[in-house]
Design an enzyme around this catalytic site. Structure first.
Site, PDB file in Angstrom:
ATOM      1  CD  GLU A   5      -1.011   0.550   3.704  1.00 15.33           C
ATOM      2  OE1 GLU A   5      -1.464   1.692   3.584  1.00 15.33           O
ATOM      3  OE2 GLU A   5      -1.148  -0.132   4.737  1.00 15.33           O
ATOM      4  CE  LYS A  66      -6.485   7.112   6.068  1.00 16.18           C
ATOM      5  NZ  LYS A  66      -6.797   7.409   7.464  1.00 16.18           N
ATOM      6  CB  VAL A  86      -5.758  -1.894   4.464  1.00 17.84           C
ATOM      7  CG1 VAL A  86      -6.246  -3.334   4.370  1.00 17.84           C
ATOM      8  CG2 VAL A  86      -4.405  -1.839   5.173  1.00 17.84           C
ATOM      9  CG  ASP A 118     -13.154   6.235  13.189  1.00 18.67           C
ATOM     10  OD1 ASP A 118     -13.156   5.499  12.172  1.00 18.67           O
ATOM     11  OD2 ASP A 118     -12.284   7.108  13.376  1.00 18.67           O
ATOM     12  CG  ASP A 122      -8.375  -0.787   6.383  1.00 18.32           C
ATOM     13  OD1 ASP A 122      -8.659  -0.098   5.388  1.00 18.32           O
ATOM     14  OD2 ASP A 122      -7.365  -0.596   7.078  1.00 18.32           O
ATOM     15  CE  LYS A 139      -3.846   1.422  11.606  1.00 19.66           C
ATOM     16  NZ  LYS A 139      -4.454   2.470  10.815  1.00 19.66           N
TER      17      LYS A 139
HETATM   18  N1  PSU Z   1      -0.851   0.721   9.441  1.00 16.13           N
HETATM   19  C1  PSU Z   1       0.311   1.379   9.628  1.00 16.13           C
HETATM   20  N2  PSU Z   1       0.417   2.621   9.091  1.00 16.13           N
HETATM   21  C2  PSU Z   1      -0.599   3.174   8.343  1.00 16.13           C
HETATM   22  C3  PSU Z   1      -1.822   2.458   8.152  1.00 16.13           C
HETATM   23  C4  PSU Z   1      -1.870   1.235   8.728  1.00 16.13           C
HETATM   24  O1  PSU Z   1       1.228   0.867  10.262  1.00 16.13           O
HETATM   25  O2  PSU Z   1      -0.428   4.280   7.848  1.00 16.13           O
HETATM   26  C5  PSU Z   1      -2.937   3.005   7.281  1.00 16.13           C
HETATM   27  C6  PSU Z   1      -3.447   1.882   6.370  1.00 16.13           C
HETATM   28  O3  PSU Z   1      -3.430   2.359   5.050  1.00 16.13           O
HETATM   29  C7  PSU Z   1      -4.859   1.637   6.848  1.00 16.13           C
HETATM   30  C8  PSU Z   1      -5.253   3.013   7.265  1.00 16.13           C
HETATM   31  O4  PSU Z   1      -5.690   1.118   5.824  1.00 16.13           O
HETATM   32  O5  PSU Z   1      -4.088   3.475   7.979  1.00 16.13           O
HETATM   33  C9  PSU Z   1      -6.494   3.019   8.127  1.00 16.13           C
HETATM   34  O6  PSU Z   1      -7.016   4.296   8.192  1.00 16.13           O
HETATM   35  P1  PSU Z   1      -8.457   4.528   8.838  1.00 16.13           P
HETATM   36  O7  PSU Z   1      -8.278   4.180  10.290  1.00 16.13           O
HETATM   37  O8  PSU Z   1      -8.757   5.987   8.615  1.00 16.13           O
HETATM   38  O9  PSU Z   1      -9.402   3.637   8.126  1.00 16.13           O
HETATM   39 MN    MN Z   2     -12.131   5.865  10.239  1.00 14.27          MN
END
Ligand code: PSU
Ligand code: MN
Length: 284
Positions: A5, A66, A86, A118, A122, A139
């Site tokens: 990614e 993003k 992702v 939230d 993914d 994470k």
């Molecule tokens: N894991 C990491 N670093 C990142 C991400 C995941 O170690 O930058 C990114 C991935 O692209 C994941 C996104 O899909 O964060 C999730 O964002 P959100 O929580 O806004 O869906």
């Molecule tokens: Mn989100």
């Protein structure tokens, strides 16, 4: 082939470590018997497999969107640049027929989701798109138990490499159980093949814990995350800004230690992902 990614490059790590890591991940995939394909959107075109200059641009360029599923048609129509999460990377990989995708940690159910709603896209993509994602869990900024519950609802098999429980991103494994533990890349490939052969929709999630020598103590990182989450709340940061903000805060608060661990775990995932991809191509 192994998909990679670009959100982790553009929004997940600071320059120049992001570019160095992306290149090292590609090299690791090659050394372990597969072909890397870093995925992103350049001037509205989905690129599957970037060269070194393109990776450098994703690391440096300001204002790269993003891109999760909802953003894909907008960025493509407007001929803009987009770093795929992702979610969007899974969709693009599937369009290109790539079955294996390596990253650091997936998005998931955020702490306090009962109030904010939230939940990362993914998780829905894992439920719908036939791509296997190799990661070190979700994470650390997330609610892991709720994330695993949501994956169960979506029908996603969660497999763990050697460890008995779900990986805990910067730290060693959590206490949360997985659906199956496997000991060799071939075993994982067999489960992936069985899912495809059965015609079941959606992907598989493979959890690979960070190597012990690079792990950060859970109590330490948990406190840092709590502080970062509180700061985000105070500043009113939400939605797609939330994850990049928290990751940056954690890197600052740990004096860069979390970044080093993040890099090590991605490299370790690249090794495993390449081996599984190569076993899967032997079975097909
Ligand atoms: N894991 C990491 N670093 C990142 C991400 C995941 O170690 O930058 C990114 C991935 O692209 C994941 C996104 O899909 O964060 C999730 O964002 P959100 O929580 O806004 O869906
Ligand atoms: Mn989100």
């Amino acid at each position: 082939m192994v998909a990679l990614e670009t959100t982790i490059i553009s929004h997940g790590m600071p320059y120049p470590k992001n570019v160095e890591t992306a290149r090292l991940v590609e090299k690791t995939v090659r050394e372990n018997g597969a072909i890397p394909a870093t995925i992103g959107i350049i001037d509205g075109e989905i690129v599957i497999g970037m060269d070194d200059d393109e990776i450098e641009e994703f690391g440096k360029r300001k204002g790269i969107e993003k891109v999760s599923k909802r953003d894909l048609p907008i960025v493509v129509a407007r001929k803009a640049w987009g770093a795929t999460t992702v979610s969007a990377t899974m969709l693009c990989a599937a369009m290109a027929g790539i079955k294996i995708f390596v990253t650091g940690g997936i998005g998931g159910v955020h702490r306090g989701a009962e109030k904010t709603f939230d939940i990362s896209r993914d998780l829905k993509e894992l439920g719908e798109v036939p791509v296997t994602v190799i990661c070190s869990g979700a994470k650390a900024i997330l609610d892991i138990k709720k994330t695993l519950e949501y994956l169960e609802t979506e029908g996603v098999s969660v497999l763990s490499y050697k460890a008995k429980t779900f990986a805990n991103f910067y730290s060693l494994s959590s206490n949360d159980p997985v659906d199956a533990v496997f000991e060799t890349p071939k075993e994982a490939a067999e489960i992936i093949k069985a899912k495809h052969d059965l015609g079941l929709s959606g992907g598989i999630l493979i959890s690979n814990p960070v190597p012990e020598e690079f792990a950060l103590p859970h109590s330490y990182i948990d406190k840092v995350v709590d502080e970062a989450v509180a700061k985000a709340e105070e500043l009113g940061i939400s939605g797609k800004e939330s994850t990049p903000f928290l990751l940056k805060e954690i890197v600052e608060k740990t004096g860069g230690e979390s970044l080093e661990t993040n890099i090590k775990l991605v490299i370790n995932n690249a090794k495993l992902g390449a081996k599984i991809a190569s076993e899967l191509s032997n079975l097909d």
